[in-house]
Every structure is written in structure tokens, then in C-alpha cells.
Design a protein around this motif. Structure first.
Motif, PDB file in Angstrom:
ATOM      1  N   PHE A 219       0.829  -1.201   0.000  1.00  0.00           N
ATOM      2  CA  PHE A 219       0.000   0.000   0.000  1.00  0.00           C
ATOM      3  C   PHE A 219       0.865   1.254   0.000  1.00  0.00           C
ATOM      4  O   PHE A 219       0.529   2.246  -0.654  1.00  0.00           O
ATOM      5  N   CYS A 220       1.979   1.224   0.728  1.00  0.00           N
ATOM      6  CA  CYS A 220       2.887   2.380   0.725  1.00  0.00           C
ATOM      7  C   CYS A 220       3.579   2.527  -0.627  1.00  0.00           C
ATOM      8  O   CYS A 220       3.731   3.645  -1.135  1.00  0.00           O
ATOM      9  N   GLU A 221       4.023   1.421  -1.206  1.00  0.00           N
ATOM     10  CA  GLU A 221       4.659   1.483  -2.525  1.00  0.00           C
ATOM     11  C   GLU A 221       3.704   2.078  -3.555  1.00  0.00           C
ATOM     12  O   GLU A 221       4.132   2.807  -4.460  1.00  0.00           O
ATOM     13  N   LEU A 222       2.412   1.783  -3.394  1.00  0.00           N
ATOM     14  CA  LEU A 222       1.426   2.267  -4.357  1.00  0.00           C
ATOM     15  C   LEU A 222       0.907   3.662  -4.021  1.00  0.00           C
ATOM     16  O   LEU A 222       0.107   4.226  -4.779  1.00  0.00           O
ATOM     17  N   GLY A 223       1.340   4.206  -2.873  1.00  0.00           N
ATOM     18  CA  GLY A 223       0.985   5.573  -2.537  1.00  0.00           C
ATOM     19  C   GLY A 223      -0.336   5.759  -1.823  1.00  0.00           C
ATOM     20  O   GLY A 223      -0.843   6.886  -1.761  1.00  0.00           O
ATOM     21  N   PHE A 224      -0.897   4.691  -1.267  1.00  0.00           N
ATOM     22  CA  PHE A 224      -2.124   4.838  -0.481  1.00  0.00           C
ATOM     23  C   PHE A 224      -1.785   5.424   0.888  1.00  0.00           C
ATOM     24  O   PHE A 224      -0.808   5.017   1.519  1.00  0.00           O
ATOM     25  N   GLU A 225      -2.592   6.360   1.347  1.00  0.00           N
ATOM     26  CA  GLU A 225      -2.377   6.913   2.672  1.00  0.00           C
ATOM     27  C   GLU A 225      -2.671   5.858   3.724  1.00  0.00           C
ATOM     28  O   GLU A 225      -3.476   4.938   3.515  1.00  0.00           O
ATOM     29  N   ALA A 226      -2.009   5.992   4.878  1.00  0.00           N
ATOM     30  CA  ALA A 226      -2.069   4.952   5.904  1.00  0.00           C
ATOM     31  C   ALA A 226      -3.491   4.560   6.295  1.00  0.00           C
ATOM     32  O   ALA A 226      -3.796   3.362   6.392  1.00  0.00           O
ATOM     33  N   PRO A 227      -4.420   5.496   6.548  1.00  0.00           N
ATOM     34  CA  PRO A 227      -5.769   5.074   6.949  1.00  0.00           C
ATOM     35  C   PRO A 227      -6.471   4.203   5.915  1.00  0.00           C
ATOM     36  O   PRO A 227      -7.315   3.371   6.275  1.00  0.00           O
TER      37      PRO A 227
END
Length: 270
Positions: A219-227
Motif C-alpha cells: 500500500f505504501c509502494e502504491l501511494g495509499f495513505e495509511a488510513p
């Protein structure tokens, strides 16, 4: 011209959205007519479009889908799944059983992916400020523990020791995606360095990167915010919840509690 909105303007502006443009005979998501999306985009691509406002490329969609597939279920010993199955024996519909399960996905059970993403993003911020990876990881862990406690979300598993079988496969897919230029690979490096640092702090005893740690990398690699990590996990786990609720409905049973009737809770009162 008056700045006071008319009644019609006040009503139409009560809710504002950039997600859907809907009118009689018209449905468009993020500016794309639904009839053009049906049959042409995958469900993972649709999730991306709805949450991010654009369509991902094929590599991004494949990586997101892998994370969603990996998290669908972990058996009736998982509290949310058990709750869904119990709810199904109480005469409620599938939607009620699913809601029972999803409502249990909180900070302790279901929220680890969001917390792990916060850890990874915190370490990345330290690196952006000038720290190298070996410096940023211990500092990032200290910062994270000061807010959340000593147990680091995304690492360790009560069943899968020393390896959670889902994590290596997901991390391999991240590495392949990085080699293909789909993602940077930065958060894969961060996640694996956190895992190594935690093992070092445990006197060299290995510790598993679990499903939450691995999906947080994606999710971080794809740029989704943490929530959004928690929301995406809820979508993923809902598949398993649906399957278990339906299976329990087919099996039957009425008012099944958390343990067989012949076993009773320990009474500790006077």
C-alpha cells in the motif's frame, strides 16, 4: 448579486462529491461513464479509481490485487470470522453477519496494516530529512513505540513462526514490480530493514513479517495513505467473512456461542 444561496443551491450543496455524477439515465465515476467501465476494468482497478480518482496501470492494479487476495481469510479462530459465523446462527442475513465482522476490525484486530503503514511512512520521512536507512529504522521504531507501545504492528504472528507464508510471496511480487519500474522498492527496503532490526533487538531470534507488514509495504509502494490500509483490509477480509457466513448458513445451527454448551466460562465471583 446575492451571496445567499437559493433553497435549491443549499440542498444540492449539502453533500459535495467528486466521486460520482449521477442523474436520471446517467452514472459516471470520477468522470467516466459506468457503461465504459463495466467489462473493461477489474475490481481492483475500480477500487483504485474510487479512492484515488484515477485508474492505475496494469502493474499497479496487479500488485494491489495481490495484496487484496492475500488477506481474504484466516479461519474461524480469527475473532471477526468467528463473530460472523455466530451471527449467521442467530437468524440474521448475510449483510448483518458481514457487518458484525467488519465492525470488529479495530486497532487490535484489523488495524495493524494502518499502523504499520504509519511506521513505514515515518521512517521514510526521517530518510527524506537526511537520515540513512540504518539510522532511520531504529529512530522510526522508537517514535512509533512512543505512540503505540512495544508490540510493532506488522511483525510477529501467534501461529506462523518464523515465517508467515503470505509475506514472502507478496514481497517477491513487490521486488518484481520494482524491477519493472512499477514501484520504487523503497518501502520493501524499509520493511525488510525493520524486520532485521526487530530480530537484532530480540537477540538474533527471527521474527515474521506478517500479512499486515507485507500488505503495508504494497500500500505504501502504491501511494495509499495509511488510513486507507485499514479500509482496503476490510474490503479484502469481507470476502472471507462472506464465505464463512454463507457456509455457516448452509451448515445450519442456532444460537451458536463461542464454545460448545458443555463448556462454561469460569466463575470468579463470590
Amino acid at each position: 448579486m446575492s451571496d445567499i444561496p437559493t433553497d435549491a443551491e443549499a440542498v444540492s450543496g449539502w453533500w459535495r462529491t467528486s466521486i460520482i455524477d449521477m442523474a436520471p439515465g446517467k452514472i459516471a465515476f470520477r468522470g467516466r461513464p459506468v457503461e465504459e467501465l463495466i467489462g473493461n476494468v477489474s475490481f481492483a482497478q475500480m477500487i483504485w479509481l474510487m479512492t484515488r480518482g484515477e485508474l492505475p496501470d496494469a502493474g499497479q492494479a496487479a500488485l494491489l490485487e495481490a495484496a487484496l487476495v492475500a488477506g481474504v481469510d484466516h479461519g474461524p479462530q480469527a475473532p471477526s470470522i468467528a463473530a460472523a459465523r455466530m451471527a449467521a446462527t442467530c437468524g440474521v442475513g448475510l449483510n448483518n453477519a458481514m457487518a458484525t465482522a467488519v465492525n470488529m476490525l479495530g486497532d487490535v484486530h484489523g488495524g495493524a496494516g494502518e499502523q504499520c503503514a504509519e511506521l513505514y511512512y515515518g521512517i521514510a520521512a526521517l530518510m527524506d530529512a537526511g537520515a540513512d536507512l540504518p539510522q532511520a529504522v531504529p529512530s522510526g521504531l522508537d517514535n512509533w513505540r512512543s505512540r503505540h507501545g512495544k508490540i510493532v504492528s506488522g511483525f510477529g504472528h501467534r501461529f506462523h513462526k518464523p515465517v508467515d507464508p503470505r509475506a514472502p510471496r507478496l514481497m517477491a511480487l513487490v521486488r518484481e514490480a520494482a524491477e519493472a519500474g512499477v514501484v520504487s522498492g523503497r518501502f520493501a527496503e524499509i520493511g525488510e530493514t525493520v524486520q532485521a532490526e526487530l530480530a537484532r533487538q530480540r537477540g538474533g531470534r527471527p521474527i515474521a513479517m506478517n500479512i499486515d507488514g507485507a500488505t503495508a509495504v504494497i500500500f505504501c509502494e502504491l501511494g495509499f495513505e495509511a488510513p486507507l490500509s485499514r479500509g482496503l483490509f476490510c474490503l479484502s477480509r469481507s470476502v472471507g467473512v462472506l464465505a464463512h457466513a454463507w457456509e455457516q448458513t448452509q451448515q445450519g445451527g442456532r444460537n451458536k456461542g463461542p464454545m460448545p454448551p458443555k463448556f462454561l466460562p469460569r466463575y470468579e465471583g463470590e
